[in-house]
Design a protein around this motif. Structure first.
Motif, PDB file in Angstrom:
ATOM      1  N   UNK A   1      -0.131  19.022  -6.517  1.00  0.00           N
ATOM      2  CA  UNK A   1       0.086  18.676  -5.270  1.00  0.00           C
ATOM      3  C   UNK A   1       1.561  18.363  -4.984  1.00  0.00           C
ATOM      4  N   UNK A   2       2.097  18.860  -3.837  1.00  0.00           N
ATOM      5  CA  UNK A   2       3.272  18.895  -3.203  1.00  0.00           C
ATOM      6  C   UNK A   2       3.604  17.647  -2.628  1.00  0.00           C
ATOM      7  N   UNK A   3       4.791  17.384  -2.523  1.00  0.00           N
ATOM      8  CA  UNK A   3       5.437  16.165  -1.626  1.00  0.00           C
ATOM      9  C   UNK A   3       4.710  16.263  -0.262  1.00  0.00           C
ATOM     10  N   UNK A   4       4.863  17.518   0.435  1.00  0.00           N
ATOM     11  CA  UNK A   4       4.569  17.857   1.708  1.00  0.00           C
ATOM     12  C   UNK A   4       2.885  17.660   2.001  1.00  0.00           C
ATOM     13  N   UNK A   5       2.233  18.172   0.983  1.00  0.00           N
ATOM     14  CA  UNK A   5       0.759  17.752   1.095  1.00  0.00           C
ATOM     15  C   UNK A   5       0.236  16.317   0.728  1.00  0.00           C
ATOM     16  N   UNK A   6       1.103  15.682  -0.022  1.00  0.00           N
ATOM     17  CA  UNK A   6       0.764  14.140  -0.050  1.00  0.00           C
ATOM     18  C   UNK A   6       1.033  13.415   1.177  1.00  0.00           C
ATOM     19  N   UNK A   7       2.173  13.840   1.689  1.00  0.00           N
ATOM     20  CA  UNK A   7       2.878  13.259   2.853  1.00  0.00           C
ATOM     21  C   UNK A   7       1.665  13.335   4.169  1.00  0.00           C
ATOM     22  N   UNK A   8       1.389  14.635   4.317  1.00  0.00           N
ATOM     23  CA  UNK A   8      -0.049  14.849   5.289  1.00  0.00           C
ATOM     24  C   UNK A   8      -1.070  14.195   5.214  1.00  0.00           C
ATOM     25  N   UNK A   9      -1.565  14.031   3.649  1.00  0.00           N
ATOM     26  CA  UNK A   9      -2.856  13.230   3.350  1.00  0.00           C
ATOM     27  C   UNK A   9      -2.628  11.808   3.804  1.00  0.00           C
ATOM     28  N   UNK A  10      -1.657  11.156   3.342  1.00  0.00           N
ATOM     29  CA  UNK A  10      -1.485   9.824   3.716  1.00  0.00           C
ATOM     30  C   UNK A  10      -0.528   9.626   4.901  1.00  0.00           C
ATOM     31  N   UNK A  11       0.614   9.340   4.370  1.00  0.00           N
ATOM     32  CA  UNK A  11       1.873   9.218   5.608  1.00  0.00           C
ATOM     33  C   UNK A  11       3.182   9.127   4.641  1.00  0.00           C
ATOM     34  N   UNK A  12       4.253   9.125   5.614  1.00  0.00           N
ATOM     35  CA  UNK A  12       5.574   9.315   5.044  1.00  0.00           C
ATOM     36  C   UNK A  12       5.932   8.093   4.268  1.00  0.00           C
ATOM     37  N   UNK A  13       5.506   6.850   4.763  1.00  0.00           N
ATOM     38  CA  UNK A  13       5.803   5.468   4.225  1.00  0.00           C
ATOM     39  C   UNK A  13       5.202   5.256   3.004  1.00  0.00           C
ATOM     40  N   UNK A  14       4.102   5.685   2.740  1.00  0.00           N
ATOM     41  CA  UNK A  14       3.162   5.631   1.684  1.00  0.00           C
ATOM     42  C   UNK A  14       3.803   6.408   0.391  1.00  0.00           C
ATOM     43  N   UNK A  15       4.160   7.570   0.655  1.00  0.00           N
ATOM     44  CA  UNK A  15       4.808   8.277  -0.284  1.00  0.00           C
ATOM     45  C   UNK A  15       6.194   7.854  -0.860  1.00  0.00           C
ATOM     46  N   UNK A  16       6.738   7.082   0.274  1.00  0.00           N
ATOM     47  CA  UNK A  16       8.323   6.640  -0.093  1.00  0.00           C
ATOM     48  C   UNK A  16       7.929   5.482  -1.133  1.00  0.00           C
ATOM     49  N   UNK A  17       6.990   4.685  -0.725  1.00  0.00           N
ATOM     50  CA  UNK A  17       6.599   3.448  -1.641  1.00  0.00           C
ATOM     51  C   UNK A  17       6.005   4.089  -3.127  1.00  0.00           C
ATOM     52  N   UNK A  18       5.598   5.367  -3.217  1.00  0.00           N
ATOM     53  CA  UNK A  18       5.208   5.699  -4.417  1.00  0.00           C
ATOM     54  C   UNK A  18       5.955   6.871  -4.992  1.00  0.00           C
ATOM     55  N   UNK A  19       7.280   6.778  -4.723  1.00  0.00           N
ATOM     56  CA  UNK A  19       8.405   7.757  -5.489  1.00  0.00           C
ATOM     57  C   UNK A  19       8.412   7.335  -6.951  1.00  0.00           C
ATOM     58  N   UNK A  20       8.700   6.154  -7.338  1.00  0.00           N
ATOM     59  CA  UNK A  20       8.787   5.930  -8.718  1.00  0.00           C
ATOM     60  C   UNK A  20       7.514   6.139  -9.340  1.00  0.00           C
ATOM     61  N   UNK A  21       6.303   6.054  -8.805  1.00  0.00           N
ATOM     62  CA  UNK A  21       5.187   6.472  -9.582  1.00  0.00           C
ATOM     63  C   UNK A  21       4.938   7.850  -9.672  1.00  0.00           C
ATOM     64  N   UNK A  22       5.596   8.669  -8.780  1.00  0.00           N
ATOM     65  CA  UNK A  22       5.441  10.184  -8.812  1.00  0.00           C
ATOM     66  C   UNK A  22       6.212  10.658  -9.926  1.00  0.00           C
ATOM     67  N   UNK A  23       7.392   9.898 -10.011  1.00  0.00           N
ATOM     68  CA  UNK A  23       8.410  10.235 -11.052  1.00  0.00           C
ATOM     69  C   UNK A  23       7.778  10.174 -12.472  1.00  0.00           C
TER      70      UNK A  23
END
Length: 376
Positions: free
Chosen positions: A134-156
């Motif tokens: 999954x790409x950042x773009x797909x994940x943002x569209x599925x949830x939202x921008x702020x959620x992905x911001x909070x999950x950055x460390x988890x993604x790394x």
């Protein structure tokens, strides 16, 4: 369910008189993608799995009569794990040429095998697409921008393989299983890798030096192997979608590094699974390298999903001036420095901007990645 961005791209290329080939790493959801695709078109579909021994045996020597009997009145043939079929290229060629009302959709997890079998047979007869985690773009569209911001460390730490995203509680277990059982399955099954222990040493050495230039001669000495074997195994890792390579960019500057390479992993979760390091970001000294790998891998997904043709490089001089990422689209250059620490004073070297004055330059922190990885 997360909708894959390339679904519309694939739909627009079906029933155009060509096969549709989906390549990518194992466990990235290729089968699920095709199921979503088939649900949209609602056509009578014949499903074949290349992992089934009886399918492989029955299609070992395909011919038009046999294929016609097999297809019957089906409108779509879906071949999963197509690289396992000995004559998959010939099989698809016969269908495209002789059964023009049938759409072939094939998936494969090993580019080195599937592409080798289909390229000669299917010149001008196929569309090809790569499906990555999954790409950042797909994940943002599925949830939202702020959620992905909070999950950055988890993604790394855990990356973005579908199983990890859908079941984050067991992410570490999923990644260890993927790294230990699936990642090299095709390579080991085909006996392309004669020395599995050496192969694993090379993979671990690469995972421990992401973001650094890889000297193949030094790597060979480190793992106690000859350079030809190291070259071959890294090539296999590329062809099976575990890693990708960035060459050095050079043009007008006399002391630019020209021959070295950097090697990145398609997913940072795989890096951590290989090194067995799932420590929190606050307790790590490799966060800068992980972030660099994450950003470049996500940019690669972005380019792939948007069908943008671009060359990817890094840049360095013998005086140690460097730029993390150079992108070339036709005659346009983009130079990017990534910074995890918002307070750091990163900059694009003057040597580079003077030599390539028309280049667009970016300094991207973790809070600014949306401009680089998402549709604007």
């Amino acid at each position: 369910m997360i909708v894959r961005k390339q679904l519309d791209y694939a739909l627009a290329r079906l029933f155009k008189g060509k096969a549709f080939i989906i390549l990518g790493p194992r466990q990235t959801g290729k089968t699920t993608f095709v199921e979503q695709l088939l649900a949209r078109i609602n056509k009578k579909t014949l499903y074949l799995n290349g992992d089934d021994t009886d399918i492989r045996e029955s299609l070992a020597k395909p011919n038009a009569t046999q294929i016609g009997q097999l297809l019957g009145d089906h409108e779509v043939l879906f071949i999963d794990e197509a690289q396992r079929l000995t004559e998959v290229g010939l099989l698809i060629k016969i269908i495209v040429d002789r059964f023009k009302n049938v759409q072939v959709i094939a998936t494969g997890s090993s580019a080195f095998e599937l592409s080798g079998k289909i390229n000669e047979s299917l010149t001008g007869r196929k569309y090809e697409m790569m499906l990555l985690p999954f790409s950042y773009s797909e994940l943002v569209k599925h949830s939202d921008f702020l959620t992905e911001e909070r999950l950055l460390e988890q993604r790394l730490i855990y990356g973005s393989y579908p199983e990890v995203i859908n079941d984050p509680t067991n992410a570490e277990e999923h990644l260890k299983l993927l790294a230990d059982s699936y990642l090299y399955k095709d390579l080991f099954a085909l006996e392309e890798v004669k020395k599995p222990l050496l192969f694993e040493k090379i993979v671990k050495a690469l995972a421990l030096q992401i973001g650094s230039e890889v000297n193949f001669s030094e790597l060979a000495q480190l793992v106690k192997a000859d350079q030809k074997t190291v070259d071959k195994y890294i090539g296999l890792l590329e062809k099976s979608f575990v890693v990708f390579t960035l060459p050095a960019f050079s043009g007008n500057v006399r002391n630019e590094i020209k021959k070295n390479k950097k090697i990145y992993f398609y997913d940072t979760g795989i890096v951590n699974a290989i090194t067995r390091n799932f420590n929190p970001i606050a307790n790590r000294n490799d966060v800068g390298a992980l972030f660099e790998n994450y950003m470049i891998a996500e940019r690669k997904k972005y380019l792939e999903q948007n069908q943008i043709e671009a060359e990817m490089f890094f840049w360095r001089t013998t005086q140690q001036q460097e730029i993390d990422y150079i992108e070339k689209q036709q005659n346009k250059l983009l130079a990017v420095e990534f910074k995890w620490n918002e307070r750091s004073k990163e900059k694009i070297p003057t040597t580079f901007t003077q030599a390539y004055p028309q280049t667009e330059t970016l300094i991207l922190s973790k809070s600014e990645r949306n401009t680089f990885l998402n549709d604007q």
